[in-house]
Design a protein around this motif. Structure first.
Motif, PDB file in Angstrom:
ATOM      1  N   GLN A 188      34.885  31.849  32.366  1.00  0.00           N
ATOM      2  CA  GLN A 188      33.607  31.889  33.063  1.00  0.00           C
ATOM      3  C   GLN A 188      32.637  30.890  32.446  1.00  0.00           C
ATOM      4  OE1 GLN A 188      31.729  35.719  32.514  1.00  0.00           O
ATOM      5  NE2 GLN A 188      32.043  35.696  30.295  1.00  0.00           N
ATOM      6  N   GLY A 189      31.557  30.587  33.211  1.00  0.00           N
ATOM      7  CA  GLY A 189      30.488  29.736  32.689  1.00  0.00           C
ATOM      8  C   GLY A 189      30.429  28.365  33.320  1.00  0.00           C
ATOM      9  N   GLY A 216      29.377  26.236  26.772  1.00  0.00           N
ATOM     10  CA  GLY A 216      29.029  26.874  28.037  1.00  0.00           C
ATOM     11  C   GLY A 216      30.138  27.675  28.669  1.00  0.00           C
ATOM     12  N   SER A 218      33.473  30.541  28.329  1.00  0.00           N
ATOM     13  CA  SER A 218      33.997  31.624  27.503  1.00  0.00           C
ATOM     14  C   SER A 218      35.104  32.346  28.252  1.00  0.00           C
ATOM     15  CB  SER A 218      32.886  32.611  27.127  1.00  0.00           C
ATOM     16  OG  SER A 218      32.332  33.207  28.289  1.00  0.00           O
ATOM     17  N   ALA A 233      33.602  32.099  22.923  1.00  0.00           N
ATOM     18  CA  ALA A 233      33.153  30.810  23.453  1.00  0.00           C
ATOM     19  C   ALA A 233      34.059  29.685  22.997  1.00  0.00           C
ATOM     20  CB  ALA A 233      31.722  30.538  23.016  1.00  0.00           C
TER      21      ALA A 233
END
Length: 253
Positions: A188-189, A216, A218, A233
């Motif tokens: 995600q991210g 950004g 993870s 992350a």
């Protein structure tokens, strides 16, 4: 211990695939303008053009564990927008994404975009002031947007900046699977993107570079067989795809 090390290494390597050099010294004070048009192969009429990318190289640092892993192969397939564009909106849309990463223990990990999902790359609208600092390239008097961006001292000329936007976590669109097939997690991210307009020709084909770098992203939603290791992350360190086209992000048509 070997199983735990293998899973730990694969977590970092797979995260790198999810999604590629210090810039030459230049005087500061950007000289370009805000992104308003995209010209492809010297054509700027509105439309979309099929595109693809082949993995070139790059690494990722798994922040929680403090080490860096390397990926080796992969590709993306989708479209790129041509013509007028609003800065900060989608320029690329990838509907196919795959990448393979290898660990020192010989266990591979595969990143894949689930069927029906897509990944956008928004160009412009980030990390520069007062504008996107793009230039009209590919004519005798223009400047090509090339060179990794230095946020501490923005150059007169640098790569075109953007953002890779992954789908919402609830969609579970981007999966990471170990070679055994029993350990799986999701990504995600968002991630920083740079597009290097400098052209290179290999076997008669012109390529440019789409590069992912920075923090950004993870991992989430790991299966029980991952033993709790597929989380945390990651930092992308120049994850690079060769794009076979002549794409120019511009102020004017």
């Amino acid at each position: 211990m070997h199983l735990r090390k293998a899973l730990t290494l694969c977590a970092a390597v797979a995260a790198a695939g999810a999604l590629a050099i210090a810039p030459a010294a230049q005087a500061t004070t950007p000289t370009g303008g805000t992104l308003q048009y995209i010209k492809i192969n010297n054509v700027s009429t509105n439309g979309t053009v099929a595109t693809s990318g082949t993995f070139k190289g790059g690494t990722a640092t798994f922040v929680a564990l403090g080490y860096t892993a390397t990926c080796s192969a992969g590709s993306v397939v989708g479209t790129v927008k041509r013509g007028a564009i609003t800065s900060g909106t989608a320029a690329f849309n990838f509907t196919t994404l795959s990448i393979t990463c290898n660990t020192p223990l010989g266990i591979s990990a595969t990143i894949a975009l689930a069927p029906g999902c897509s990944v956008n790359v928004n160009m412009g609208g980030v990390r520069t002031s007062p504008n996107d600092n793009v230039h009209d390239s590919y004519n005798p008097t223009a400047t090509i947007d090339s060179g990794l961006y230095n946020s501490a001292a923005p150059q007169k000329v640098h790569n075109v900046l953007g953002t890779l936007v992954l789908p919402a976590p609830a969609l579970n669109c981007v999966t990471v699977t170990l070679s055994s097939g029993t350990c799986k997690a999701y990504v995600q991210g968002n991630a920083n993107v740079e597009f290097d307009e400098a052209k290179k020709t290999v076997a008669g084909t012109v390529y440019q570079d789409l590069i992912l770098r920075g923090t950004g992203l993870s991992l989430y939603g790991q299966t029980a067989s991952c033993l709790g290791l597929m989380s945390g992350a990651v930092t992308l360190n120049n994850i690079d795809f060769n794009i076979p086209a002549e794409i120019d992000f511009r102020v004017n048509p």
